[in-house]
Scaffold this active site. Structure first.
Site, PDB file in Angstrom:
ATOM      1  N   ARG A  91       0.913  -1.209  -0.055  1.00 55.87           N
ATOM      2  CA  ARG A  91      -0.153  -0.099  -0.052  1.00 55.87           C
ATOM      3  C   ARG A  91       0.957   1.302  -0.058  1.00 55.87           C
ATOM      4  O   ARG A  91       0.346   2.342   0.601  1.00 55.87           O
ATOM      5  CB  ARG A  91      -0.808  -0.048   1.204  1.00 55.87           C
TER       6      ARG A  91
ATOM      7  N   SER B 159     -10.626  -0.560   3.773  1.00 53.05           N
ATOM      8  CA  SER B 159      -9.958  -0.576   5.021  1.00 53.05           C
ATOM      9  C   SER B 159      -9.316   0.581   5.626  1.00 53.05           C
ATOM     10  O   SER B 159      -8.940   1.459   5.010  1.00 53.05           O
ATOM     11  CB  SER B 159      -8.712  -1.320   4.559  1.00 53.05           C
TER      12      SER B 159
ATOM     13  N   GLU C  44      -4.556   3.666   7.109  1.00 55.51           N
ATOM     14  CA  GLU C  44      -4.481   3.605   5.427  1.00 55.51           C
ATOM     15  C   GLU C  44      -5.005   4.903   4.766  1.00 55.51           C
ATOM     16  O   GLU C  44      -4.561   5.417   3.681  1.00 55.51           O
ATOM     17  CB  GLU C  44      -5.149   2.296   4.783  1.00 55.51           C
TER      18      GLU C  44
END
Ligand code: EPU
Length: 340
Positions: free
Chosen positions: A164, A234, A330
Site C-alpha cells: 500500500r 480498510s 491507510e
C-alpha cells in the site's frame, strides 16, 4: 476542462461526510491539467489530486483546488503472443478498466476486481487484494512534474513499491501528478487463487471472468457498497510486527493469524486485532466499526470527520494497549493545504 468554485464535494469522496472545496478542476488531457495547475498557481492556491476519493478523510473543508482526472485514453501493444502492454489514462474508473481488460482476455488484474478508485490511484497507492498488488503488473507510470509541467515516464522499478505504498505517497507526494499507467498483462494468465477461500469459490477450471465474479462476491459480502454506505475501505493497514513479538503474543492468543513477510517479520491482520477487542458495531457519533469487517469504519448517515478521527484513535489505543502493536491509518487525513 471544468473549473467549479466553492462546491459541495460530499458525493465526490466515498465517506460521504459533508465537505466543501474552494475549487474543483476536472481535466481530460495533460494540456488541460497544465492549464489548471497554472490557474492554481496564479491564484496561489493549494491543490491536490483526487480520483474517486475512496481513500480520503476530509478533516475539514478543502481550501484549495482539487484536481480530478478524466483522462480516459487507452492504448495497447502486443509484445508477443502472450504479453500485452496496456496504457490507460489516470481517469479510468479502476473496475471499469479491470472489466475491459478481462473482456479482451488480458489477465493479471482479475484479483483486483471491484476495488474502488481510479487507474491513477492504483499506481500511487499500490492497491492490492487476494494475493495480487498493482505493482505486480505496473510497467511504468506517466506523470506531470508540477514544478516544470514536463511529462515524464517513470519505470515501476523506480517507484519503490511496497505494501500500500510508493514514492508517490512519500517524497514525490507534491512533485508529480499521475496522468497514465502502463500495465504488463498476459493472454495466458497464471491464476493466483491461494488467498482465503478464493480457490474454493472459483473451482477447478478458473477463467478471468470466474475469478472476477468470485472476488466481487467475496468483496460484496465483507465490504460496504460505496454507493450505499459511506466508508474508505480498510481504514488501517495491516501492521508488520517483529516475529519475536508475534511469537510471544501467540502464547496468549494462539489463534492470532499472520502473513509471512520475511525471516524477522510477519504481518498481522488489523481486522482480527480490532475484532478481538470487541469493536464490531461500536460507534462514536455517526462513525461505526463495520459489522462484517472490523477494518472498515462506516458513516452511518450523519458522521462528522471528528467522529471518525475519534473512533479511529480509540481503536488504535485499545489495540496498542492489548497487543503492544501500533496500527496506522491507510486512509489519508486531508486538512486544507496539507495531509497528515
Ligand atoms: N478478521 C477477523 N475479523 C474481522 C476482519 C478480519 O477476524 O473483522 C480476520 C479474518 O478472519 C482473516 C484475517 O483477519 O483471518 C484477514 O481478513 P481479510 O481476509 O478480510 O483481509 P484483511 O487483511 O482484513 C486485506 C486488505 C483488503 C483486501 C483483503 C483481501 C489491507 C489493509 N486490507 O484485508 O483491502 O481486500 O486483504 O486481500 O491490507 C483495502 O485496502 O481497502 C481493502 C479492502
Amino acid at each position: 476542462m471544468l473549473l467549479q468554485e466553492n462546491i459541495d464535494i460530499t458525493r465526490r469522496h466515498t465517506f460521504g461526510i459533508p465537505t466543501q472545496a474552494r475549487a474543483w478542476g476536472e481535466y481530460e488531457s495533460v494540456d488541460e491539467l497544465c492549464q489548471l495547475l497554472h490557474e492554481a498557481r496564479r491564484r496561489d492556491m493549494e491543490f491536490m489530486p483526487i480520483g474517486q476519493g475512496s481513500n480520503l478523510l476530509f478533516v475539514r473543508d478543502y481550501d484549495g483546488m482539487l484536481l480530478h482526472s478524466a483522462i480516459k485514453t487507452l492504448q495497447f501493444v502486443a509484445l508477443d503472443n502472450n504479453t500485452v502492454l496496456v496504457q490507460a489514462g489516470s481517469g479510468w474508473v479502476w473496475d471499469e478498466f479491470v472489466a475491459y481488460c478481462i473482456a479482451q482476455g488480458w489477465g493479471g488484474i482479475e484479483n483486483l476486481s471491484y476495488i474502488p478508485g481510479t487507474v491513477g490511484a492504483s499506481a500511487v497507492q499500490n492497491v492490492g487484494a487476494y494475493g495480487v498488488e498493482a505493482c505486480d503488473v505496473i510497467e511504468s507510470v506517466s506523470v506531470i512534474d508540477v514544478d516544470t509541467l514536463e511529462e515524464q515516464t517513470i519505470a515501476a522499478s523506480e517507484c519503490a513499491y511496497g505494501y500500500r505504498t510508493s514514492r508517490f505517497k512519500k517524497e514525490w507526494k507534491n512533485k508529480y501528478i499521475v496522468t497514465a499507467v502502463t500495465y504488463r498483462l498476459t493472454k495466458t494468465p497464471a491464476f493466483k487463487l491461494d488467498y482465503g477461500n478464493l480457490r474454493a469459490k472459483v473451482g477447478d477450471a478458473p477463467t478471468l471472468q470466474s475469478v472476477r465474479d468470485a472476488v466481487i462476491e467475496i468483496r460484496r459480502s465483507k465490504l460496504p457498497e460505496p454507493a450505499e454506505q459511506g466508508s474508505a475501505g480498510s481504514f488501517f493497514v495491516n501492521p508488520v510486527v517483529a516475529r519475536e513479538h508475534y511469537n510471544q503474543l501467540l502464547q496468549q492468543y494462539p489463534d492470532m493469524p499472520c502473513y509471512e513477510v520475511d525471516a524477522e517479520h510477519v504481518k498481522v491482520p488489523a481486522g482480527w486485532l480490532i475484532d478481538r477487542r470487541g469493536w464490531k458495531g461500536k460507534s462514536v457519533g455517526g462513525a461505526m466499526v463495520y459489522q462484517q469487517q472490523s477494518l472498515v469504519i462506516v458513516n452511518t448517515g450523519n458522521a462528522r470527520a471528528g467522529d471518525v478521527v475519534q473512533l479511529a484513535s480509540d481503536i488504535a489505543f485499545s489495540v496498542f494497549e492489548a497487543y503492544g502493536i501500533l496500527i496506522k491509518p491507510e486512509v489519508n487525513y486531508v486538512c486544507a493545504g496539507f495531509k497528515v
